[in-house]
Design a protein around this motif. Structure first.
Motif, PDB file in Angstrom:
ATOM      1  N   CYS A  16       0.817  -1.220   0.000  1.00 13.66           N
ATOM      2  CA  CYS A  16       0.000   0.000   0.000  1.00 13.66           C
ATOM      3  C   CYS A  16       0.849   1.268   0.000  1.00 13.66           C
ATOM      4  N   ASP A  59      -9.777  14.214   3.462  1.00 12.31           N
ATOM      5  CA  ASP A  59      -9.511  13.788   2.086  1.00 12.31           C
ATOM      6  C   ASP A  59      -8.155  14.285   1.598  1.00 12.31           C
ATOM      7  N   THR A 102      -0.627   8.212   4.008  1.00  7.46           N
ATOM      8  CA  THR A 102      -0.986   6.971   3.323  1.00  7.46           C
ATOM      9  C   THR A 102      -1.021   5.806   4.296  1.00  7.46           C
ATOM     10  N   ARG A 105      -4.161   6.057   6.453  1.00  3.57           N
ATOM     11  CA  ARG A 105      -5.366   5.700   5.691  1.00  3.57           C
ATOM     12  C   ARG A 105      -5.408   4.193   5.420  1.00  3.57           C
ATOM     13  N   THR A 106      -4.254   3.588   5.171  1.00  4.57           N
ATOM     14  CA  THR A 106      -4.182   2.140   4.987  1.00  4.57           C
ATOM     15  C   THR A 106      -4.687   1.408   6.222  1.00  4.57           C
ATOM     16  N   ASP A 109      -8.498   1.809   6.717  1.00  2.00           N
ATOM     17  CA  ASP A 109      -9.280   0.975   5.796  1.00  2.00           C
ATOM     18  C   ASP A 109      -9.345  -0.484   6.238  1.00  2.00           C
ATOM     19  N   ARG A 110      -8.544  -0.853   7.246  1.00  2.00           N
ATOM     20  CA  ARG A 110      -8.460  -2.256   7.662  1.00  2.00           C
ATOM     21  C   ARG A 110      -8.841  -2.464   9.125  1.00  2.00           C
ATOM     22  N   ASP A 114     -16.232  -0.453  12.405  1.00  2.00           N
ATOM     23  CA  ASP A 114     -16.554   0.802  11.728  1.00  2.00           C
ATOM     24  C   ASP A 114     -15.931   1.998  12.433  1.00  2.00           C
TER      25      ASP A 114
END
Length: 248
Positions: A16, A59, A102, A105-106, A109-110, A114
């Motif tokens: 990633c 973002d 990064t 965010r990686t 996402d995992r 939630d």
């Protein structure tokens, strides 16, 4: 219901981060060299170094929150809680690194559950634990504990000349759930801190070496208590620390 933890091999994380150069990765890992001694250890030890900053994930990347003392309740951390601990913030070139954004965010996402970055906050710890011939290092002097967050990612950055440092997870009845030894840079465990307790065994210097090092990045995910004025992560603004923060 999903498992309350995720164990990610180093290769998964590095894949990633493939859009970033090897130089960026080396610079991030080298930033642990400048950590100062954690002066709040109740055992009087000098084996732990630390920096901490809090962020919002947007973002456009990471945005620092306003600076505040590092606090934990005694209920969450009976050993080091109840004290306003002031750690130096993560350095600006690290905080503003696209690689760090990064990586966070990686991890986000995992998560094993939630989490909404729009209403959440991110705490990032840089922690170094040293072992010498005269003294072991304690990654978790609190023993088996919880951190008081929703999720916590434990990312290995360096493991040199040491033995020990076994990561253990327990269910809410403190029955053993999972154990592993993180050995490769960027190998990661992410836990749901509301569903497990965790601990790490002591590290000792390996035979034939004067010192050993274990570098970790902890990334905490928790609800945002407020929405203070924030500036881009690479600016001079210092980070905020919420009232319930992570142990390590």
């Amino acid at each position: 219901m999903s498992q309350p933890y995720v164990h990610l091999p180093a290769a998964t994380i590095l894949d990633c981060l493939a859009g970033h150069g090897e130089t960026e990765i080396k610079q991030l890992r080298a930033s642990w060299e400048g950590l100062r001694v954690d002066r709040y250890l109740k055992d009087g030890g000098s084996y732990r170094r630390r920096r901490y900053s809090a962020f919002h994930l947007t973002d456009d990347g990471l945005v620092r929150a306003a600076h505040g003392a590092f606090r934990q309740s005694l209920a969450v951390n009976p050993l080091h809680g109840g004290v306003a601990r002031e750690f130096e913030p993560i350095e600006q070139d690290v905080a503003g690194s696209p690689l760090l954004a990064t990586l966070v965010r990686t991890l986000a996402d995992r998560l094993p559950g939630d989490f909404d970055p729009a209403t959440g906050c991110i705490g990032i710890h840089q922690i170094r634990v040293l072992a010498t011939r005269d003294a072991e290092g304690l990654p978790a002097p609190e023993g088996v504990h919880e951190d008081g967050h929703h999720f916590v990612a434990q990312v290995l950055m360096r493991r040199e000349n040491i033995e020990g440092g076994l990561s253990r997870l327990y269910d809410r009845d403190r029955a053993p759930l999972y154990r592993t030894l993180l050995t490769e840079p960027f190998e990661t465990i992410i836990i749901d801190d509301r569903r497990v307790f965790h601990g790490v065994s002591a590290v000792e210097v390996a035979d034939g070496f004067p010192t050993g090092v274990r570098d970790m990045m902890l990334v905490d995910f928790f609800p945002r208590a407020a929405d203070p004025a924030a500036e881009p992560a690479g600016t001079a603004a210092d980070p905020a620390t919420p009232d319930a923060e992570a142990t390590a």
